[in-house]
Design a protein around this motif. Structure first.
Motif, short mmCIF file in Angstrom:
data_model
loop_
_atom_site.label_atom_id
_atom_site.label_comp_id
_atom_site.label_asym_id
_atom_site.label_seq_id
_atom_site.Cartn_x
_atom_site.Cartn_y
_atom_site.Cartn_z
N GLN A 16 0.84 -1.20 0.00
CA GLN A 16 0.00 0.00 0.00
C GLN A 16 0.87 1.26 0.00
OE1 GLN A 16 -2.39 -1.22 3.50
NE2 GLN A 16 -4.13 -0.39 2.36
N LEU A 23 0.93 6.59 -6.83
CA LEU A 23 -0.22 7.41 -7.22
C LEU A 23 0.10 8.90 -7.17
CD1 LEU A 23 -3.16 5.54 -5.45
CD2 LEU A 23 -2.81 5.78 -7.92
N VAL A 69 -4.47 10.61 -0.64
CA VAL A 69 -4.55 9.15 -0.75
C VAL A 69 -5.56 8.64 0.28
CG1 VAL A 69 -3.29 6.99 -0.38
CG2 VAL A 69 -2.20 8.87 -1.60
N GLY A 80 -5.95 -1.86 -0.18
CA GLY A 80 -5.54 -1.08 -1.34
C GLY A 80 -5.45 0.39 -1.04
N ARG A 82 -6.32 4.49 -3.08
CA ARG A 82 -6.84 5.22 -4.23
C ARG A 82 -6.67 6.71 -3.96
NH1 ARG A 82 -13.05 3.64 -3.39
NH2 ARG A 82 -13.34 4.58 -1.35
N ASP A 132 -3.31 1.84 -18.12
CA ASP A 132 -4.77 1.79 -17.95
C ASP A 132 -5.41 1.08 -19.09
OD1 ASP A 132 -5.03 3.16 -15.50
OD2 ASP A 132 -4.56 5.02 -16.55
#
Length: 132
Positions: A16, A23, A69, A80, A82, A132
């Motif tokens: 993570q 990210l 985040v 996870g 995102r 993606d």
């Protein structure tokens, strides 16, 4: 079931942490500066070497959450991360530990003499890009 480290149910796992940095496009240096945690500690945690203390996890998590985040607990598919949309409130905001105060961060700031004792610098592993 949620991830646990040292009995902390709001813990994050190394995958993570690496994903969250990816990210944001942050290096280990950037995360270390934002969380006031030594880079060596960040690198060791990402490699799964040892179990960080709860305050270290809280500082890292707080810095990443402040940058947008959201950590997703284990929900059958695994834990996870995102990125939140601008202005969005995390779904589990009530269970997320608060970011450390400025006074706490100052107490934990790495000083040159501490850096010299931390040992050899750990090289950062590049993150793999996911199309993606």
């Amino acid at each position: 079931m949620s991830s646990t480290i040292n009995g902390n149910f709001d813990a994050i796992i190394p995958a993570q942490l690496r994903a969250a940095r990816g990210l944001l496009g942050w290096s280990q240096d950037q995360l270390a500066a934002a969380s006031a945690v030594p880079k060596r500690t960040v690198a060791r945690f990402e490699l799964g070497e040892g179990a960080p203390q709860q305050r270290t996890i809280a500082a890292i998590r707080g810095a990443l959450e402040a940058a947008g985040v959201e950590f997703i607990k284990e929900n059958g598919g695994g834990p996870g991360v995102r990125l939140l949309k601008a202005g969005a409130v995390p779904a589990e905001a009530a269970s997320t530990p608060a970011a450390p105060s400025a006074a706490d961060l100052e107490k934990r700031r790495v000083r040159p003499e501490d850096e010299a004792r931390s040992g050899p610098e750990v090289k950062e592993k590049p993150l793999r890009q996911i199309d993606d």
